[in-house]
Write a protein that holds these residues in place. Structure first.
Motif, PDB file in Angstrom:
ATOM      1  N   PHE A  91      -5.621  -0.260  12.961  1.00 61.73           N
ATOM      2  CA  PHE A  91      -4.288  -0.809  11.812  1.00 61.73           C
ATOM      3  C   PHE A  91      -4.550   0.109  10.861  1.00 61.73           C
ATOM      4  CE2 PHE A  91      -2.398  -3.074   8.647  1.00 61.73           C
ATOM      5  CZ  PHE A  91      -0.991  -3.618   9.054  1.00 61.73           C
ATOM      6  N   ARG A  92      -5.586   0.037  10.264  1.00 55.98           N
ATOM      7  CA  ARG A  92      -5.727   0.739   8.888  1.00 55.98           C
ATOM      8  C   ARG A  92      -5.665   2.192   9.246  1.00 55.98           C
ATOM      9  NH1 ARG A  92      -9.276  -2.153   4.768  1.00 55.98           N
ATOM     10  NH2 ARG A  92     -10.347  -3.629   5.942  1.00 55.98           N
TER      11      ARG A  92
ATOM     12  N   THR B 147      -8.220   7.046   2.006  1.00 55.57           N
ATOM     13  CA  THR B 147      -7.937   5.756   2.418  1.00 55.57           C
ATOM     14  C   THR B 147      -7.200   5.086   1.058  1.00 55.57           C
ATOM     15  OG1 THR B 147      -9.725   5.705   4.022  1.00 55.57           O
ATOM     16  CG2 THR B 147      -8.676   3.645   2.950  1.00 55.57           C
ATOM     17  N   MET B 148      -6.112   4.670   1.377  1.00 61.08           N
ATOM     18  CA  MET B 148      -5.110   4.161   0.290  1.00 61.08           C
ATOM     19  C   MET B 148      -5.777   2.727  -0.043  1.00 61.08           C
ATOM     20  SD  MET B 148      -3.080   4.811  -1.891  1.00 61.08           S
ATOM     21  CE  MET B 148      -2.356   6.291  -1.112  1.00 61.08           C
TER      22      MET B 148
ATOM     23  N   LEU C   4       0.796  -1.214   0.104  1.00 61.80           N
ATOM     24  CA  LEU C   4      -0.148   0.036  -0.143  1.00 61.80           C
ATOM     25  C   LEU C   4       0.989   1.329  -0.070  1.00 61.80           C
ATOM     26  CD1 LEU C   4      -3.076  -0.712   2.394  1.00 61.80           C
ATOM     27  CD2 LEU C   4      -3.192  -0.446   0.174  1.00 61.80           C
ATOM     28  N   GLY C   5       2.063   1.139   0.673  1.00 64.17           N
ATOM     29  CA  GLY C   5       2.889   2.470   0.811  1.00 64.17           C
ATOM     30  C   GLY C   5       3.260   2.852  -0.582  1.00 64.17           C
ATOM     31  N   LEU C   6       3.407   1.868  -1.467  1.00 64.59           N
ATOM     32  CA  LEU C   6       3.975   2.148  -3.018  1.00 64.59           C
ATOM     33  C   LEU C   6       3.270   3.379  -3.551  1.00 64.59           C
ATOM     34  CD1 LEU C   6       5.671   1.680  -5.503  1.00 64.59           C
ATOM     35  CD2 LEU C   6       4.016  -0.147  -6.121  1.00 64.59           C
ATOM     36  N   GLY C   7       1.729   3.499  -2.879  1.00 64.87           N
ATOM     37  CA  GLY C   7       1.095   4.607  -3.664  1.00 64.87           C
ATOM     38  C   GLY C   7       1.389   5.721  -3.558  1.00 64.87           C
ATOM     39  N   THR C   8       1.998   5.999  -2.357  1.00 66.03           N
ATOM     40  CA  THR C   8       2.928   7.546  -2.094  1.00 66.03           C
ATOM     41  C   THR C   8       4.394   7.606  -2.267  1.00 66.03           C
ATOM     42  OG1 THR C   8       2.644   7.515   0.057  1.00 66.03           O
ATOM     43  CG2 THR C   8       0.696   8.281  -0.913  1.00 66.03           C
ATOM     44  N   GLU C   9       4.971   6.494  -2.235  1.00 69.23           N
ATOM     45  CA  GLU C   9       6.263   6.404  -2.415  1.00 69.23           C
ATOM     46  C   GLU C   9       7.142   7.598  -3.357  1.00 69.23           C
ATOM     47  OE1 GLU C   9      10.051   3.209  -2.777  1.00 69.23           O
ATOM     48  OE2 GLU C   9       8.099   2.822  -3.966  1.00 69.23           O
TER      49      GLU C   9
ATOM     50  N   ASN D 260      -2.505   4.379   7.219  1.00 71.30           N
ATOM     51  CA  ASN D 260      -3.001   4.997   6.204  1.00 71.30           C
ATOM     52  C   ASN D 260      -2.475   6.548   6.662  1.00 71.30           C
ATOM     53  OD1 ASN D 260      -4.828   5.236   3.742  1.00 71.30           O
ATOM     54  ND2 ASN D 260      -5.621   7.038   4.940  1.00 71.30           N
ATOM     55  N   ASP D 261      -2.618   6.883   7.733  1.00 71.49           N
ATOM     56  CA  ASP D 261      -1.796   8.172   8.096  1.00 71.49           C
ATOM     57  C   ASP D 261      -0.544   8.166   7.668  1.00 71.49           C
ATOM     58  OD1 ASP D 261      -4.308   8.991   8.990  1.00 71.49           O
ATOM     59  OD2 ASP D 261      -3.738   8.760  11.280  1.00 71.49           O
ATOM     60  N   LEU D 262       0.168   7.222   8.177  1.00 75.37           N
ATOM     61  CA  LEU D 262       1.637   7.230   7.816  1.00 75.37           C
ATOM     62  C   LEU D 262       2.111   7.313   6.138  1.00 75.37           C
ATOM     63  CD1 LEU D 262       4.719   6.661   8.446  1.00 75.37           C
ATOM     64  CD2 LEU D 262       4.203   4.090   8.648  1.00 75.37           C
ATOM     65  N   ILE D 263       1.146   6.460   5.416  1.00 71.73           N
ATOM     66  CA  ILE D 263       1.373   6.373   3.993  1.00 71.73           C
ATOM     67  C   ILE D 263       1.076   7.629   3.462  1.00 71.73           C
ATOM     68  CG2 ILE D 263       0.202   5.604   1.779  1.00 71.73           C
ATOM     69  CD1 ILE D 263       0.161   2.834   3.604  1.00 71.73           C
ATOM     70  N   MET D 264       0.095   8.340   3.906  1.00 68.82           N
ATOM     71  CA  MET D 264      -0.221   9.680   3.440  1.00 68.82           C
ATOM     72  C   MET D 264       1.098  10.769   3.837  1.00 68.82           C
ATOM     73  SD  MET D 264      -2.675   9.542   1.384  1.00 68.82           S
ATOM     74  CE  MET D 264      -2.825  11.171   1.120  1.00 68.82           C
TER      75      MET D 264
END
Length: 358
Positions: free
Chosen positions: A290-291, A46-47, A25-30, A295-299
């Protein structure tokens, strides 16, 4: 209170698949900035895999695939299953070199994808096949001993599992694998913190302030000769928000201290959440937390797949596989392939004598 055998595998699976979820999922904002991530996905997004920006970078992977972080973690699993412990740096190095050149052919790869510059440089060094630790040291010294990227901490959560009852052996296993490519002591400290946390969770130890202090001490031991790095790591691990870590600020998005600081923040947030609720809490509530944390981290963007992989591994180990988001698990492209390795790992670990060493 020790984890019962019936749930031990749930925490191991939770760790490994928590990493895979975070990575994928993190690839979405890498490699985006936070502003770019918000512009594309929205402020309260929400990713999901379906929402991924369709640019050249993200199109390098199939939908639902994880990146090099989890690939390299799988290489460590394969090495352990083949050689046992003590782990073999040369065996892992040989597998890593083969993966760089060929990927996992059984998954249709032609080569490893997403490889960091440090890993690539070390693998290409003339000493790598003979003495990978020496090759990593030479590459680090060529860079004037400044490079401390997150390419080791992204893969070493599993080194906290193999001998989880023996913390000293956990540290030896972790350093053996991390130093195959990363010689900087900040990388060692980051990896020890993650692996030791996994080990204590698997021992069934309640994660309280005393245990957190012990984990920090084990990590900081790797920086005894570097007081400036000790202070920097402690500051990152004490962050009061993700924004404080500036995870999207170039050129340090791949810095191991930032990565472990972000993962530790997320882990402590999950610990606090669980402590504030009863043991009878519905699994769905924990899954949603967990989500939300992930998600907060990924964004926050930056090196989001690695940050989320490490955070996902720690939170997943804590809550267990059965409380990971099942819809996301079902969308992981190579779930069954990884699951077969995890099943073998659990059987291997559970066959060992049950004795905990401090």
């Amino acid at each position: 209170l020790l984890i019962m055998v019936s749930s031990f595998g749930d925490h191991v699976r939770g760790c490994i698949f928590g990493q895979a979820i975070g990575d994928a999922l993190g690839l979405g904002t890498e490699f985006l900035t936070r502003d770019q991530a918000i512009a594309h996905y929205g402020l309260d997004a929400t990713m999901t895999f379906k929402r991924f920006l369709k640019d050249r970078h993200r199109l390098s992977w199939a939908e639902g695939d994880w990146t090099d972080d989890t690939d390299q973690m799988a290489l460590i699993l394969e090495s352990y299953l083949a050689t046992g412990t003590p782990l073999s740096a040369r065996d892992f190095a040989a597998r890593l070199k083969h993966w760089v050149e060929h990927g996992f052919p059984e998954l249709g790869d032609e080569h490893g994808c997403g490889i960091g510059q440090t890993v690539f440089s070390v693998v290409q060094h003339e000493l790598f096949g003979i003495s990978p630790h020496e090759a990593a040291l030479r590459v680090w010294e060529l860079g004037k001993c400044k490079a401390a990227p997150n390419g080791a901490v992204m893969r070493t959560c599993v080194t906290g599992m193999f001998n989880y009852r023996d913390i000293k052996q956990v540290i030896d296993d972790t350093l053996c694998i991390s130093r195959v490519t990363h010689a900087d002591p900040r990388c060692s400290a980051s990896c020890v913190l993650v692996a030791a946390t996994v080990a204590f969770i698997l021992q069934g130890v309640k994660i309280n302030q005393d245990v957190i202090a012990r984990i920090l001490a084990l990590a900081l031991d790797q920086l005894q000769d570097h007081p400036e790095h000790r202070d920097e790591l402690l500051q990152a691990l004490s962050a009061s928000s993700l924004a404080e870590l500036e995870l999207d600020k170039a050129p340090t998005i791949g810095y191991t201290v930032k990565c472990v600081g972000a993962a530790w923040f997320c882990f402590k947030e999950m610990v606090a959440f669980l402590d504030s609720h009863t043991l009878q809490q519905e699994d769905a509530i924990v899954t949603n937390k967990f989500r939300q944390i992930l998600n907060d981290l990924i964004m926050q963007a930056g090196d989001a797949d690695t940050n989320a992989a490490v955070a996902g591994s720690l939170m997943g180990c804590l809550i267990g596989y059965h409380r990971l988001p099942q819809d996301i698990l079902s969308q992981l492209k190579e779930h069954r392939w990884l699951e077969e390795k995890v099943d073998r790992l659990i059987h291997r670990i559970e066959d060992k004598p049950d004795r905990i060493r401090p």
